[in-house]
Design a protein around this motif. Sequence first.
Motif, PDB file in Angstrom:
ATOM      1  N   ASN A  18       0.708  -0.997  -0.019  1.00 48.40           N
ATOM      2  CA  ASN A  18      -0.013  -0.170   0.039  1.00 48.40           C
ATOM      3  C   ASN A  18       0.849   1.270   0.131  1.00 48.40           C
ATOM      4  OD1 ASN A  18      -1.995  -1.751   0.114  1.00 48.40           O
ATOM      5  ND2 ASN A  18      -2.077  -1.649   2.454  1.00 48.40           N
ATOM      6  N   TYR A  19       1.859   1.300   0.597  1.00 46.72           N
ATOM      7  CA  TYR A  19       2.927   2.452   0.875  1.00 46.72           C
ATOM      8  C   TYR A  19       3.492   2.567  -0.447  1.00 46.72           C
ATOM      9  CZ  TYR A  19       7.083   4.734   2.016  1.00 46.72           C
ATOM     10  OH  TYR A  19       8.103   5.664   1.842  1.00 46.72           O
ATOM     11  N   TYR A  20       4.071   1.605  -1.114  1.00 48.14           N
ATOM     12  CA  TYR A  20       4.752   1.788  -2.302  1.00 48.14           C
ATOM     13  C   TYR A  20       3.913   2.207  -3.470  1.00 48.14           C
ATOM     14  CZ  TYR A  20       9.047  -0.065  -0.482  1.00 48.14           C
ATOM     15  OH  TYR A  20      10.224  -0.139   0.495  1.00 48.14           O
ATOM     16  N   PHE A  21       2.532   1.528  -3.430  1.00 48.48           N
ATOM     17  CA  PHE A  21       1.624   1.793  -4.520  1.00 48.48           C
ATOM     18  C   PHE A  21       1.170   3.298  -4.422  1.00 48.48           C
ATOM     19  CE2 PHE A  21      -1.537   0.534  -7.824  1.00 48.48           C
ATOM     20  CZ  PHE A  21      -2.562   1.837  -7.289  1.00 48.48           C
ATOM     21  N   GLY A  22       0.932   3.733  -2.864  1.00 47.91           N
ATOM     22  CA  GLY A  22       0.539   5.243  -2.820  1.00 47.91           C
ATOM     23  C   GLY A  22       1.575   6.177  -3.206  1.00 47.91           C
ATOM     24  N   ASN A  23       2.895   5.882  -2.963  1.00 50.89           N
ATOM     25  CA  ASN A  23       3.946   6.772  -3.427  1.00 50.89           C
ATOM     26  C   ASN A  23       4.078   6.889  -4.887  1.00 50.89           C
ATOM     27  OD1 ASN A  23       5.390   7.824  -1.303  1.00 50.89           O
ATOM     28  ND2 ASN A  23       6.450   6.349  -0.858  1.00 50.89           N
ATOM     29  N   ASN A  24       3.930   5.642  -5.543  1.00 56.54           N
ATOM     30  CA  ASN A  24       4.252   5.345  -7.288  1.00 56.54           C
ATOM     31  C   ASN A  24       2.657   6.181  -7.762  1.00 56.54           C
ATOM     32  OD1 ASN A  24       5.641   4.336  -9.083  1.00 56.54           O
ATOM     33  ND2 ASN A  24       3.883   3.207  -9.678  1.00 56.54           N
ATOM     34  N   LEU A  25       1.663   6.076  -7.375  1.00 62.18           N
ATOM     35  CA  LEU A  25       0.352   6.987  -7.762  1.00 62.18           C
ATOM     36  C   LEU A  25       0.598   8.511  -7.583  1.00 62.18           C
ATOM     37  CD1 LEU A  25      -2.321   6.748  -8.887  1.00 62.18           C
ATOM     38  CD2 LEU A  25      -3.440   6.189  -6.357  1.00 62.18           C
ATOM     39  N   ARG A  26       1.233   8.899  -6.472  1.00 59.76           N
ATOM     40  CA  ARG A  26       1.405  10.220  -6.355  1.00 59.76           C
ATOM     41  C   ARG A  26       2.321  10.801  -7.344  1.00 59.76           C
ATOM     42  NH1 ARG A  26       3.216  10.577  -1.627  1.00 59.76           N
ATOM     43  NH2 ARG A  26       1.368  11.012  -0.500  1.00 59.76           N
ATOM     44  N   LYS A  27       3.304  10.154  -7.949  1.00 62.93           N
ATOM     45  CA  LYS A  27       4.199  10.430  -9.171  1.00 62.93           C
ATOM     46  C   LYS A  27       3.503  10.512 -10.375  1.00 62.93           C
ATOM     47  CE  LYS A  27       8.080   7.946  -7.297  1.00 62.93           C
ATOM     48  NZ  LYS A  27       8.457   6.548  -7.298  1.00 62.93           N
ATOM     49  N   PHE A  28       2.455   9.520 -10.704  1.00 69.27           N
ATOM     50  CA  PHE A  28       1.529   9.766 -11.962  1.00 69.27           C
ATOM     51  C   PHE A  28       0.669  11.002 -11.710  1.00 69.27           C
ATOM     52  CE2 PHE A  28       2.521   6.066 -14.334  1.00 69.27           C
ATOM     53  CZ  PHE A  28       2.937   5.021 -13.547  1.00 69.27           C
ATOM     54  N   ARG A  29       0.117  11.161 -10.750  1.00 63.58           N
ATOM     55  CA  ARG A  29      -0.966  12.145 -10.470  1.00 63.58           C
ATOM     56  C   ARG A  29       0.035  13.637 -10.749  1.00 63.58           C
ATOM     57  NH1 ARG A  29      -1.570  15.673  -6.434  1.00 63.58           N
ATOM     58  NH2 ARG A  29      -0.592  14.378  -4.930  1.00 63.58           N
TER      59      ARG A  29
ATOM     60  N   HIS B 216      -4.708   2.589   2.852  1.00 67.98           N
ATOM     61  CA  HIS B 216      -5.715   1.765   2.390  1.00 67.98           C
ATOM     62  C   HIS B 216      -5.430   0.726   1.113  1.00 67.98           C
ATOM     63  CE1 HIS B 216     -10.021   0.804   1.876  1.00 67.98           C
ATOM     64  NE2 HIS B 216      -9.837   1.095   0.423  1.00 67.98           N
ATOM     65  N   SER B 217      -5.713  -0.325   1.277  1.00 69.02           N
ATOM     66  CA  SER B 217      -5.410  -1.307   0.179  1.00 69.02           C
ATOM     67  C   SER B 217      -6.593  -1.302  -0.855  1.00 69.02           C
ATOM     68  CB  SER B 217      -5.309  -2.685   0.828  1.00 69.02           C
ATOM     69  OG  SER B 217      -4.664  -3.446  -0.132  1.00 69.02           O
ATOM     70  N   ILE B 218      -6.469  -0.518  -1.925  1.00 69.54           N
ATOM     71  CA  ILE B 218      -7.646  -0.461  -2.714  1.00 69.54           C
ATOM     72  C   ILE B 218      -7.795  -1.933  -3.531  1.00 69.54           C
ATOM     73  CG2 ILE B 218      -7.233   1.741  -3.033  1.00 69.54           C
ATOM     74  CD1 ILE B 218      -6.095   1.692  -5.940  1.00 69.54           C
ATOM     75  N   THR B 219      -9.075  -2.044  -4.160  1.00 67.70           N
ATOM     76  CA  THR B 219      -9.190  -3.200  -4.898  1.00 67.70           C
ATOM     77  C   THR B 219      -8.895  -2.993  -6.305  1.00 67.70           C
ATOM     78  OG1 THR B 219     -11.300  -2.386  -5.677  1.00 67.70           O
ATOM     79  CG2 THR B 219     -11.300  -3.664  -3.482  1.00 67.70           C
TER      80      THR B 219
ATOM     81  N   HIS C  87     -15.164 -11.533  -6.964  1.00 63.50           N
ATOM     82  CA  HIS C  87     -14.672 -10.661  -6.064  1.00 63.50           C
ATOM     83  C   HIS C  87     -13.522  -9.834  -6.655  1.00 63.50           C
ATOM     84  CE1 HIS C  87     -14.051  -9.604  -1.901  1.00 63.50           C
ATOM     85  NE2 HIS C  87     -12.653 -10.009  -2.174  1.00 63.50           N
ATOM     86  N   SER C  88     -13.314  -8.531  -6.068  1.00 65.41           N
ATOM     87  CA  SER C  88     -12.437  -7.456  -6.559  1.00 65.41           C
ATOM     88  C   SER C  88     -11.479  -7.532  -5.413  1.00 65.41           C
ATOM     89  CB  SER C  88     -12.979  -6.278  -6.701  1.00 65.41           C
ATOM     90  OG  SER C  88     -11.975  -5.602  -7.486  1.00 65.41           O
ATOM     91  N   ILE C  89     -10.105  -8.428  -5.728  1.00 70.86           N
ATOM     92  CA  ILE C  89      -9.246  -8.373  -4.370  1.00 70.86           C
ATOM     93  C   ILE C  89      -8.581  -7.135  -4.242  1.00 70.86           C
ATOM     94  CG2 ILE C  89      -9.062 -10.920  -4.544  1.00 70.86           C
ATOM     95  CD1 ILE C  89      -6.439 -10.317  -5.866  1.00 70.86           C
ATOM     96  N   THR C  90      -7.884  -6.924  -3.216  1.00 71.96           N
ATOM     97  CA  THR C  90      -7.071  -5.801  -2.885  1.00 71.96           C
ATOM     98  C   THR C  90      -5.608  -5.952  -3.042  1.00 71.96           C
ATOM     99  OG1 THR C  90      -6.417  -6.575  -0.827  1.00 71.96           O
ATOM    100  CG2 THR C  90      -8.377  -5.194  -0.604  1.00 71.96           C
ATOM    101  N   ILE C  91      -4.934  -4.675  -3.510  1.00 76.05           N
ATOM    102  CA  ILE C  91      -3.470  -5.003  -4.006  1.00 76.05           C
ATOM    103  C   ILE C  91      -2.601  -5.673  -2.812  1.00 76.05           C
ATOM    104  CG2 ILE C  91      -3.515  -3.156  -5.324  1.00 76.05           C
ATOM    105  CD1 ILE C  91      -2.369  -1.401  -3.575  1.00 76.05           C
ATOM    106  N   GLU C  92      -3.133  -5.749  -1.618  1.00 75.32           N
ATOM    107  CA  GLU C  92      -2.360  -6.483  -0.449  1.00 75.32           C
ATOM    108  C   GLU C  92      -2.501  -8.193  -0.893  1.00 75.32           C
ATOM    109  OE1 GLU C  92      -4.063  -5.744   3.409  1.00 75.32           O
ATOM    110  OE2 GLU C  92      -2.759  -3.707   3.331  1.00 75.32           O
ATOM    111  N   LYS C  93      -3.827  -8.340  -1.389  1.00 77.79           N
ATOM    112  CA  LYS C  93      -3.790  -9.880  -1.820  1.00 77.79           C
ATOM    113  C   LYS C  93      -3.307 -10.139  -3.026  1.00 77.79           C
ATOM    114  CE  LYS C  93      -7.098 -12.128   1.243  1.00 77.79           C
ATOM    115  NZ  LYS C  93      -6.830 -11.044   2.304  1.00 77.79           N
TER     116      LYS C  93
END
Lengths: 75, 75
Positions: A8-19, A48-51, B48-54
């Motif tokens: 979640n941490y790495y994904f969020g950081n990466n997403l910030r770069k794209f935004r 948060h861990s998004i789907t 089911h839509s899994i989270t990026i953690e899964k």
Amino acid sequence: MISPDKINYYFGNNLRKFREAKGCSQEEFAEICKISRAYYGRIERGEHSITIEKCALIAQALGIHISVLFTDLPD
Amino acid sequence: MISPDKINYYFGNNLRKFREAKGCSQEEFAEICKISRAYYGRIERGEHSITIEKCALIAQALGIHISVLFTDLPD
């Protein structure tokens, strides 16, 4: 491979770069993705861990293939 | 870009290929991922839509980078 508790941490950081590369504020980008700014902020902060459905929504908003959201994440 | 309402279906189908290439039954692979067989079955069927953690957990179990779970999904 990234451990589940760090993704979640790495994904969020990466997403910030794209935004930021798109030149959007969190508010503007959350609106494009039709999600609340507060929820979007939690995603970027890794709280948060998004789907994969939300990942598809975000990839669509960025105009990129969904895999590109993950390509630069550490191994 | 894949629309959010189709991503679960394509992701599940793609995951089934990885699992079968590993030579695991759903039961065996669910156990490796420490998730229930029933829940794993729903993921593969796109119910089911899994989270990026899964996703990180599954990528770890397959020994692949998380982006590879998405690379072959349609554009």
